[in-house]
Design an enzyme around this catalytic site. Structure first.
Site, short mmCIF file in Angstrom:
data_model
loop_
_atom_site.label_atom_id
_atom_site.label_comp_id
_atom_site.label_asym_id
_atom_site.label_seq_id
_atom_site.Cartn_x
_atom_site.Cartn_y
_atom_site.Cartn_z
N GLU A 53 0.85 -1.19 0.00
CA GLU A 53 0.00 0.00 0.00
C GLU A 53 0.88 1.24 0.00
O GLU A 53 1.94 1.28 0.64
CB GLU A 53 -0.89 -0.02 1.25
N ASP A 80 0.16 5.35 0.60
CA ASP A 80 -0.94 6.17 1.14
C ASP A 80 -0.69 7.66 1.11
O ASP A 80 0.36 8.13 1.55
CB ASP A 80 -1.15 5.86 2.64
N GLU A 121 -3.17 10.40 3.08
CA GLU A 121 -4.39 10.61 3.87
C GLU A 121 -4.39 12.07 4.34
O GLU A 121 -3.36 12.56 4.82
CB GLU A 121 -4.47 9.67 5.07
#
Length: 290
Positions: A102, A104, A106
């Protein structure tokens, strides 16, 4: 895999010598599926804009039709404005399974007038804990800004409006997992995380401000598309004959290194590699590399 995407890919093959699929003219109908939210996610403006909204009942989210194994992924976002405390807008690449990879972005909301926190992380084979957090040098709610992930076999570079903010290098040689074998989809969601998102959960979501809305446009993927167990890039290495494949071996030049250092000096607010209390047995091995 949508038939439109497959059709375009067939057309593009001879044009880029079997190398890449590039979604240059963004169309959210063609490239993405809204996957949850019961109507709170919408594609508007003839496919040019996607919006996600959050109210007390539910958030919303979408995912890419394609899976990718390496690429340059760009998306323009305009974040929830006003009092966004408690909300999280997540935009990331992820594979599936218990040992997933993953990458990311955010965006952690905040009270009106307080800055958003941009949270980044990299997971390799199901292991994360590699967070770096930043303030931004602009108001990400006033207009659209471009958030990019460059992912090639040597490194992952997170960029904002073309300015690199983080580089995560492939350090498998010292035992650090690196995402390189699992194809990943693009995901995004807007959701309520007021148990932790703002000041560790002290500030709760003000539902009188709902619905909260984030907007997306100008998606571009210069990337290797994974379909039916094979990559659109020959042997996962795009040919140097294609001008679109520079990303596959791209690294930060001296100017980009200076811009990265400027961001990290002035806007980084958390770095797992300096959090000795969190790692009493010693910092992760990549933290000790120059």
């Amino acid at each position: 895999m949508g038939s439109i995407s497959g059709f375009n890919f067939t057309l593009l093959m001879p044009l880029v010598i079997g190398c890449l699929m590039a979604a240059s003219a963004s169309n959210f109908y063609q490239d993405f599926d809204i996957t949850w939210g019961d109507g709170r996610g919408k594609i508007v403006n003839n496919g040019e804009v996607l919006t996600l909204s959050l109210d007390k009942a539910s958030g919303s989210g979408f995912q890419s039709k394609n899976e990718y194994l390496f690429g340059q992924i760009d998306m323009q976002l305009k974040l929830v404005s006003g009092n966004s405390a408690g909300t999280v807008t997540a935009y990331y690449l992820s594979s599936k399974g218990s040992t997933w990879d993953e990458i990311d972005f955010e965006f952690l909301g905040n009270l009106s007038g307080d800055p958003y926190i941009l949270h980044t992380n990299v997971f390799g084979q199901g292991k994360g804990y590699r967070e770096q957090q930043f303030y931004l040098w602009f108001d990400p709610t006033a207009d659209f800004h471009t958030y990019s992930i460059l992912w090639n076999p040597q490194r992952i570079i997170f960029s904002v409006d073309g300015t690199p903010i983080r580089e995560f290098k492939n350090m498998e040689s010292i035992g650090v997992p690196f995402p390189k074998n699992q194809p990943m989809r693009i995901y995004s969601s807007l959701w309520n995380a007021d148990d932790w998102a703002t000041r560790g959960g002290l500030v709760k979501t003000d539902w009188t401000q709902a619905p909260f809305t984030a907007s997306y446009r100008n998606f571009k993927a210069n990337a290797c598309v994974w379909s039916n167990g094979a990559s659109s890039c020959k042997s996962n290495s795009p040919t140097s004959a294609s001008t679109n494949s520079a990303w596959f071996s791209e690294e930060l030049d001296s100017t980009s290194q200076q811009r990265l250092q400027w961001v990290q000096k002035n806007y980084m607010i958390y770095n797992y590699c300096t959090d000795a209390k969190r790692f009493p047995q010693g910092l992760p091995p990549e933290c000790n590399m120059s």
